[in-house]
Motif scaffolding. Structure first.
Motif, PDB file in Angstrom:
ATOM      1  N   VAL A  41     -40.690 -14.815 -19.843  1.00 12.69           N
ATOM      2  CA  VAL A  41     -41.451 -13.892 -19.552  1.00 12.69           C
ATOM      3  C   VAL A  41     -40.642 -13.177 -18.491  1.00 12.69           C
ATOM      4  O   VAL A  41     -40.225 -13.673 -17.586  1.00 12.69           O
ATOM      5  CB  VAL A  41     -42.658 -14.419 -18.672  1.00 12.69           C
ATOM      6  CG1 VAL A  41     -43.631 -13.461 -17.952  1.00 12.69           C
ATOM      7  CG2 VAL A  41     -43.409 -15.221 -19.822  1.00 12.69           C
ATOM      8  N   VAL A  42     -40.738 -11.777 -18.537  1.00 14.00           N
ATOM      9  CA  VAL A  42     -39.764 -10.948 -17.624  1.00 14.00           C
ATOM     10  C   VAL A  42     -40.891  -9.974 -16.947  1.00 14.00           C
ATOM     11  O   VAL A  42     -41.368  -8.969 -17.804  1.00 14.00           O
ATOM     12  CB  VAL A  42     -38.822 -10.279 -18.495  1.00 14.00           C
ATOM     13  CG1 VAL A  42     -37.892  -9.382 -17.326  1.00 14.00           C
ATOM     14  CG2 VAL A  42     -37.800 -11.128 -19.287  1.00 14.00           C
ATOM     15  N   ILE A  43     -40.774 -10.041 -15.731  1.00 14.89           N
ATOM     16  CA  ILE A  43     -41.694  -9.119 -14.970  1.00 14.89           C
ATOM     17  C   ILE A  43     -41.028  -8.250 -14.273  1.00 14.89           C
ATOM     18  O   ILE A  43     -39.962  -8.439 -13.517  1.00 14.89           O
ATOM     19  CB  ILE A  43     -42.603  -9.791 -13.867  1.00 14.89           C
ATOM     20  CG1 ILE A  43     -43.256 -10.929 -14.646  1.00 14.89           C
ATOM     21  CG2 ILE A  43     -43.466  -8.890 -13.179  1.00 14.89           C
ATOM     22  CD1 ILE A  43     -43.710 -12.238 -13.764  1.00 14.89           C
ATOM     23  N   LYS A  46     -37.020  -7.786 -13.472  1.00 20.39           N
ATOM     24  CA  LYS A  46     -36.412  -8.603 -12.643  1.00 20.39           C
ATOM     25  C   LYS A  46     -36.621 -10.168 -12.696  1.00 20.39           C
ATOM     26  O   LYS A  46     -35.748 -10.827 -12.773  1.00 20.39           O
ATOM     27  CB  LYS A  46     -36.668  -8.185 -11.217  1.00 20.39           C
ATOM     28  CG  LYS A  46     -36.078  -6.670 -10.837  1.00 20.39           C
ATOM     29  CD  LYS A  46     -36.588  -6.077  -9.378  1.00 20.39           C
ATOM     30  CE  LYS A  46     -35.991  -4.852  -9.153  1.00 20.39           C
ATOM     31  NZ  LYS A  46     -37.156  -4.080  -9.783  1.00 20.39           N
ATOM     32  N   LYS A  47     -37.959 -10.554 -12.333  1.00 23.36           N
ATOM     33  CA  LYS A  47     -38.214 -11.622 -12.441  1.00 23.36           C
ATOM     34  C   LYS A  47     -38.208 -12.539 -13.729  1.00 23.36           C
ATOM     35  O   LYS A  47     -39.213 -11.962 -14.391  1.00 23.36           O
ATOM     36  CB  LYS A  47     -39.410 -11.951 -11.618  1.00 23.36           C
ATOM     37  CG  LYS A  47     -39.920 -13.331 -10.970  1.00 23.36           C
ATOM     38  CD  LYS A  47     -41.097 -12.955 -10.266  1.00 23.36           C
ATOM     39  CE  LYS A  47     -40.825 -12.723  -8.935  1.00 23.36           C
ATOM     40  NZ  LYS A  47     -41.737 -12.678  -7.843  1.00 23.36           N
ATOM     41  N   LYS A  48     -37.514 -13.489 -13.900  1.00 23.68           N
ATOM     42  CA  LYS A  48     -37.640 -14.318 -15.187  1.00 23.68           C
ATOM     43  C   LYS A  48     -38.261 -15.444 -15.100  1.00 23.68           C
ATOM     44  O   LYS A  48     -37.826 -16.485 -14.120  1.00 23.68           O
ATOM     45  CB  LYS A  48     -36.332 -14.378 -16.064  1.00 23.68           C
ATOM     46  CG  LYS A  48     -35.865 -13.325 -16.622  1.00 23.68           C
ATOM     47  CD  LYS A  48     -34.553 -13.573 -17.615  1.00 23.68           C
ATOM     48  CE  LYS A  48     -33.870 -12.489 -18.106  1.00 23.68           C
ATOM     49  NZ  LYS A  48     -32.707 -12.570 -18.894  1.00 23.68           N
ATOM     50  N   LEU A  49     -39.368 -16.036 -15.965  1.00 20.57           N
ATOM     51  CA  LEU A  49     -40.058 -17.185 -15.888  1.00 20.57           C
ATOM     52  C   LEU A  49     -39.931 -17.763 -17.179  1.00 20.57           C
ATOM     53  O   LEU A  49     -39.904 -17.152 -18.365  1.00 20.57           O
ATOM     54  CB  LEU A  49     -41.366 -17.002 -15.388  1.00 20.57           C
ATOM     55  CG  LEU A  49     -41.490 -16.421 -14.073  1.00 20.57           C
ATOM     56  CD1 LEU A  49     -43.063 -16.156 -13.746  1.00 20.57           C
ATOM     57  CD2 LEU A  49     -41.194 -16.752 -12.892  1.00 20.57           C
ATOM     58  N   TYR A  50     -39.936 -19.049 -17.359  1.00 20.02           N
ATOM     59  CA  TYR A  50     -40.024 -19.917 -18.565  1.00 20.02           C
ATOM     60  C   TYR A  50     -41.186 -20.795 -18.804  1.00 20.02           C
ATOM     61  O   TYR A  50     -41.416 -21.597 -17.695  1.00 20.02           O
ATOM     62  CB  TYR A  50     -38.530 -20.630 -18.765  1.00 20.02           C
ATOM     63  CG  TYR A  50     -37.308 -19.614 -18.899  1.00 20.02           C
ATOM     64  CD1 TYR A  50     -37.108 -19.053 -20.118  1.00 20.02           C
ATOM     65  CD2 TYR A  50     -36.780 -19.608 -17.761  1.00 20.02           C
ATOM     66  CE1 TYR A  50     -36.069 -18.042 -20.136  1.00 20.02           C
ATOM     67  CE2 TYR A  50     -35.548 -18.670 -17.792  1.00 20.02           C
ATOM     68  CZ  TYR A  50     -35.185 -17.840 -18.862  1.00 20.02           C
ATOM     69  OH  TYR A  50     -34.124 -17.006 -18.996  1.00 20.02           O
ATOM     70  N   THR A  73     -47.199 -19.487  -6.500  1.00 25.46           N
ATOM     71  CA  THR A  73     -46.080 -19.739  -5.950  1.00 25.46           C
ATOM     72  C   THR A  73     -44.902 -18.849  -6.138  1.00 25.46           C
ATOM     73  O   THR A  73     -43.767 -18.743  -5.488  1.00 25.46           O
ATOM     74  CB  THR A  73     -45.679 -21.237  -5.912  1.00 25.46           C
ATOM     75  OG1 THR A  73     -45.726 -21.287  -7.383  1.00 25.46           O
ATOM     76  CG2 THR A  73     -46.805 -22.029  -5.307  1.00 25.46           C
ATOM     77  N   LYS A  74     -44.946 -18.088  -7.407  1.00 26.82           N
ATOM     78  CA  LYS A  74     -43.627 -17.427  -7.949  1.00 26.82           C
ATOM     79  C   LYS A  74     -44.067 -15.867  -7.724  1.00 26.82           C
ATOM     80  O   LYS A  74     -43.175 -15.169  -8.037  1.00 26.82           O
ATOM     81  CB  LYS A  74     -43.518 -17.656  -9.403  1.00 26.82           C
ATOM     82  CG  LYS A  74     -43.015 -19.076  -9.712  1.00 26.82           C
ATOM     83  CD  LYS A  74     -42.826 -19.338 -11.263  1.00 26.82           C
ATOM     84  CE  LYS A  74     -42.145 -20.665 -11.168  1.00 26.82           C
ATOM     85  NZ  LYS A  74     -42.079 -21.218 -12.578  1.00 26.82           N
ATOM     86  N   GLY A  75     -45.058 -15.508  -6.749  1.00 30.46           N
ATOM     87  CA  GLY A  75     -45.445 -14.282  -6.609  1.00 30.46           C
ATOM     88  C   GLY A  75     -45.856 -13.360  -7.691  1.00 30.46           C
ATOM     89  O   GLY A  75     -45.710 -12.191  -7.556  1.00 30.46           O
ATOM     90  N   VAL A  76     -46.597 -13.742  -8.760  1.00 31.33           N
ATOM     91  CA  VAL A  76     -47.303 -12.910  -9.420  1.00 31.33           C
ATOM     92  C   VAL A  76     -48.406 -12.811  -9.585  1.00 31.33           C
ATOM     93  O   VAL A  76     -49.314 -13.708  -9.551  1.00 31.33           O
ATOM     94  CB  VAL A  76     -46.750 -13.848 -11.104  1.00 31.33           C
ATOM     95  CG1 VAL A  76     -47.289 -12.828 -12.386  1.00 31.33           C
ATOM     96  CG2 VAL A  76     -45.280 -13.914 -11.393  1.00 31.33           C
ATOM     97  N   ALA A  77     -48.969 -11.447  -9.482  1.00 30.48           N
ATOM     98  CA  ALA A  77     -50.405 -11.216  -9.384  1.00 30.48           C
ATOM     99  C   ALA A  77     -51.120 -11.427 -10.531  1.00 30.48           C
ATOM    100  O   ALA A  77     -50.517 -11.299 -11.838  1.00 30.48           O
ATOM    101  CB  ALA A  77     -50.662  -9.719  -8.977  1.00 30.48           C
ATOM    102  N   THR A  83     -43.232  -8.671 -19.918  1.00 32.22           N
ATOM    103  CA  THR A  83     -42.417  -8.599 -21.356  1.00 32.22           C
ATOM    104  C   THR A  83     -42.437  -9.935 -21.826  1.00 32.22           C
ATOM    105  O   THR A  83     -41.900 -10.726 -21.003  1.00 32.22           O
ATOM    106  CB  THR A  83     -40.955  -7.835 -21.338  1.00 32.22           C
ATOM    107  OG1 THR A  83     -41.145  -6.451 -20.951  1.00 32.22           O
ATOM    108  CG2 THR A  83     -40.384  -7.840 -22.759  1.00 32.22           C
ATOM    109  N   VAL A  84     -42.918 -10.449 -22.892  1.00 28.48           N
ATOM    110  CA  VAL A  84     -43.031 -11.842 -23.401  1.00 28.48           C
ATOM    111  C   VAL A  84     -42.201 -11.837 -24.734  1.00 28.48           C
ATOM    112  O   VAL A  84     -42.388 -10.842 -25.644  1.00 28.48           O
ATOM    113  CB  VAL A  84     -44.385 -12.446 -23.558  1.00 28.48           C
ATOM    114  CG1 VAL A  84     -44.360 -13.561 -24.064  1.00 28.48           C
ATOM    115  CG2 VAL A  84     -45.001 -12.282 -22.146  1.00 28.48           C
TER     116      VAL A  84
END
Length: 90
Positions: A41-43, A46-50, A73-77, A83-84
């Protein structure tokens, strides 16, 4: 030449019933994007999460449900657009 991964812009929703490290997705969306186990997941580019992707018929096709506390905790609203795509293997 590298194989092009399919991706889509989907809404990230906070849900308490989702275990940490997992994401619930509509099975037809998972099939369309070629997702079998894990997603990237790309926000805002910049921010990439798996997350480990889990199929769930209750999730609308344009949403991905993630754990509430994990996203906080990862700062995602809630309701963020991201983008997934399937996580790159190898």
């Amino acid at each position: 030449m590298a194989e092009q991964r399919r991706e889509r812009r989907l809404r990230l929703r906070r849900r308490d019933e989702v275990p940490e490290g997992r994401a619930f997705m509509n099975p037809s969306t998972m099939n369309e994007l070629g997702i079998s186990s894990e997603i990237e997941v790309v926000i805002a580019g910049k921010k990439k999460l798996y997350f480990a992707a889990m199929p769930s018929e209750s999730v609308p096709p344009n949403e991905v449900w993630c754990n509430t506390d994990e996203l906080k905790t990862k700062g995602v609203a809630d309701n963020s657009i991201a983008t997934v795509r399937a996580k790159r293997v190898g």
